[in-house]
Design a protein around this motif. Structure first.
Motif, PDB file in Angstrom:
ATOM      1  N   PHE A 116      97.306  18.891  82.763  1.00 15.07           N
ATOM      2  CA  PHE A 116      97.042  19.235  84.280  1.00 15.07           C
ATOM      3  C   PHE A 116      97.715  18.038  85.140  1.00 15.07           C
ATOM      4  CE2 PHE A 116      93.610  21.532  82.143  1.00 15.07           C
ATOM      5  CZ  PHE A 116      93.669  22.824  82.646  1.00 15.07           C
ATOM      6  N   GLY A 117      98.366  17.166  84.503  1.00 14.38           N
ATOM      7  CA  GLY A 117      98.943  16.136  85.290  1.00 14.38           C
ATOM      8  C   GLY A 117      98.281  14.858  85.277  1.00 14.38           C
ATOM      9  N   THR A 118      98.821  13.910  85.792  1.00 10.12           N
ATOM     10  CA  THR A 118      98.438  12.466  86.122  1.00 10.12           C
ATOM     11  C   THR A 118      97.092  12.522  86.412  1.00 10.12           C
ATOM     12  OG1 THR A 118     100.774  11.636  86.242  1.00 10.12           O
ATOM     13  CG2 THR A 118      98.737  10.143  86.810  1.00 10.12           C
ATOM     14  N   PHE A 169     104.316  11.477  78.503  1.00 14.56           N
ATOM     15  CA  PHE A 169     103.441  10.849  78.659  1.00 14.56           C
ATOM     16  C   PHE A 169     103.504   9.416  78.471  1.00 14.56           C
ATOM     17  CE2 PHE A 169     102.937  12.995  74.680  1.00 14.56           C
ATOM     18  CZ  PHE A 169     102.356  11.992  73.949  1.00 14.56           C
ATOM     19  N   ARG A 170     102.405   8.772  78.969  1.00 17.39           N
ATOM     20  CA  ARG A 170     102.307   7.287  78.728  1.00 17.39           C
ATOM     21  C   ARG A 170     100.889   7.202  79.053  1.00 17.39           C
ATOM     22  NH1 ARG A 170     105.378   3.178  83.122  1.00 17.39           N
ATOM     23  NH2 ARG A 170     104.590   3.985  84.809  1.00 17.39           N
ATOM     24  N   ILE A 171     100.508   5.861  78.320  1.00 18.20           N
ATOM     25  CA  ILE A 171      98.820   5.625  78.329  1.00 18.20           C
ATOM     26  C   ILE A 171      98.926   4.207  79.100  1.00 18.20           C
ATOM     27  CG2 ILE A 171      96.979   5.265  77.140  1.00 18.20           C
ATOM     28  CD1 ILE A 171      98.245   7.984  76.713  1.00 18.20           C
ATOM     29  N   LEU A 223      96.301   8.226  82.254  1.00 19.68           N
ATOM     30  CA  LEU A 223      97.169   9.140  81.455  1.00 19.68           C
ATOM     31  C   LEU A 223      98.232   9.724  82.451  1.00 19.68           C
ATOM     32  CD1 LEU A 223      98.072  10.723  79.019  1.00 19.68           C
ATOM     33  CD2 LEU A 223      96.393  12.301  79.499  1.00 19.68           C
ATOM     34  N   GLU A 224      99.616   9.058  82.475  1.00 22.97           N
ATOM     35  CA  GLU A 224     100.551   9.479  83.470  1.00 22.97           C
ATOM     36  C   GLU A 224     101.532  10.328  82.693  1.00 22.97           C
ATOM     37  OE1 GLU A 224     103.628   7.395  86.566  1.00 22.97           O
ATOM     38  OE2 GLU A 224     102.523   6.252  85.073  1.00 22.97           O
ATOM     39  N   THR A 225     101.821  11.617  83.466  1.00 24.55           N
ATOM     40  CA  THR A 225     102.704  12.677  82.737  1.00 24.55           C
ATOM     41  C   THR A 225     103.900  12.777  83.897  1.00 24.55           C
ATOM     42  OG1 THR A 225     101.602  14.309  83.876  1.00 24.55           O
ATOM     43  CG2 THR A 225     100.649  13.452  82.014  1.00 24.55           C
ATOM     44  N   ARG A 226     105.003  13.476  83.089  1.00 29.81           N
ATOM     45  CA  ARG A 226     106.048  13.970  83.902  1.00 29.81           C
ATOM     46  C   ARG A 226     106.793  14.779  82.977  1.00 29.81           C
ATOM     47  NH1 ARG A 226     110.308   8.385  83.119  1.00 29.81           N
ATOM     48  NH2 ARG A 226     110.485   8.822  80.755  1.00 29.81           N
ATOM     49  N   PRO A 227     108.037  15.725  83.336  1.00 30.85           N
ATOM     50  CA  PRO A 227     108.509  16.545  82.385  1.00 30.85           C
ATOM     51  C   PRO A 227     109.168  15.779  81.208  1.00 30.85           C
ATOM     52  CG  PRO A 227     109.125  16.973  84.742  1.00 30.85           C
ATOM     53  CD  PRO A 227     108.261  15.992  84.655  1.00 30.85           C
TER      54      PRO A 227
END
Length: 208
Positions: free
Chosen positions: A60-62, A97-99, A144-148
């Protein structure tokens, strides 16, 4: 990430080299969709438990969790991290992702957000997560940061760790979650050498 990591992973964490082995997998599949949680405790990690706080799910994204503290929101002694897979077995949808983590003291002495490297970069550990004066934070929250996911990169499994730091040096040993393929779950409580009021924590992200 099979193209970047061998089965024997070397994780450089807070000045020490920790060698870990990922679980064997019959075939390469994406890890489960997941969220992460943090819980604080007092009394040497044996009592004074605070409410566990979670990020949203990665697909669901960042997202960012609410602030977590021990039962009185004052100088927790230990922290544990939770790799929490989505109920129902949904898979991560080509997400990188990164934490991250952030600390504060007294509701105001806010420290910077410290992140792990991206999963697509092999993961790793954050810098020290602490408040603005690097002394005995009261509360912590997770990012919780996300990207493709970059083309050509495949992530098949992950686990998390947390390490207590006091007086600028790591004390104790990292506490690990299980691998996502093994159901994830809570780590043990990370404590410093006297199990009392660490100055912060480092979070580790390990991927294959």
């Amino acid at each position: 990430m099979r193209k970047l990591w061998s089965r024997n992973l070397a994780l450089l964490a807070a000045g020490g080299l920790f060698v870990t082995v990922a679980p064997a997998t019959a075939e390469a599949v994406e890890p489960p969709n997941f969220r992460i949680g943090i819980q604080l405790a007092d009394n040497g990690g044996r009592g004074g438990f605070g409410v566990e706080q979670f990020t949203g799910f990665a697909n669901f994204g960042t997202s960012v969790s609410q602030w977590a503290g021990d039962s009185n929101n004052f100088d927790p002694d230990g922290a544990r991290i939770d790799l929490n897979p989505a109920f129902g077995g949904g898979r991560l949808n080509q997400i990188d992702f990164r934490i991250g983590g952030q600390a504060r003291d007294g509701g105001r002495e806010l420290g910077p957000v410290a992140y792990t490297p991206w999963a697509s970069q092999g993961g790793g550990t954050t810098d020290l997560i602490t408040d603005s004066n690097s002394f005995d934070p009261d509360q912590y929250r997770l990012f919780l940061e996300t990207r493709p996911l970059p083309p050509g990169v495949q992530i098949t499994d992950l686990r998390l760790s947390i390490l207590a730091v006091d007086r600028g040096a790591p004390e104790g040993v990292p506490a690990f979650t299980r691998w996502a393929s093994q159901g994830g779950g809570h780590s043990g409580f990370a404590l410093d050498s006297d199990a009392f009021d660490p100055d912060g924590f480092r979070i580790g992200l390990e991927v294959v």
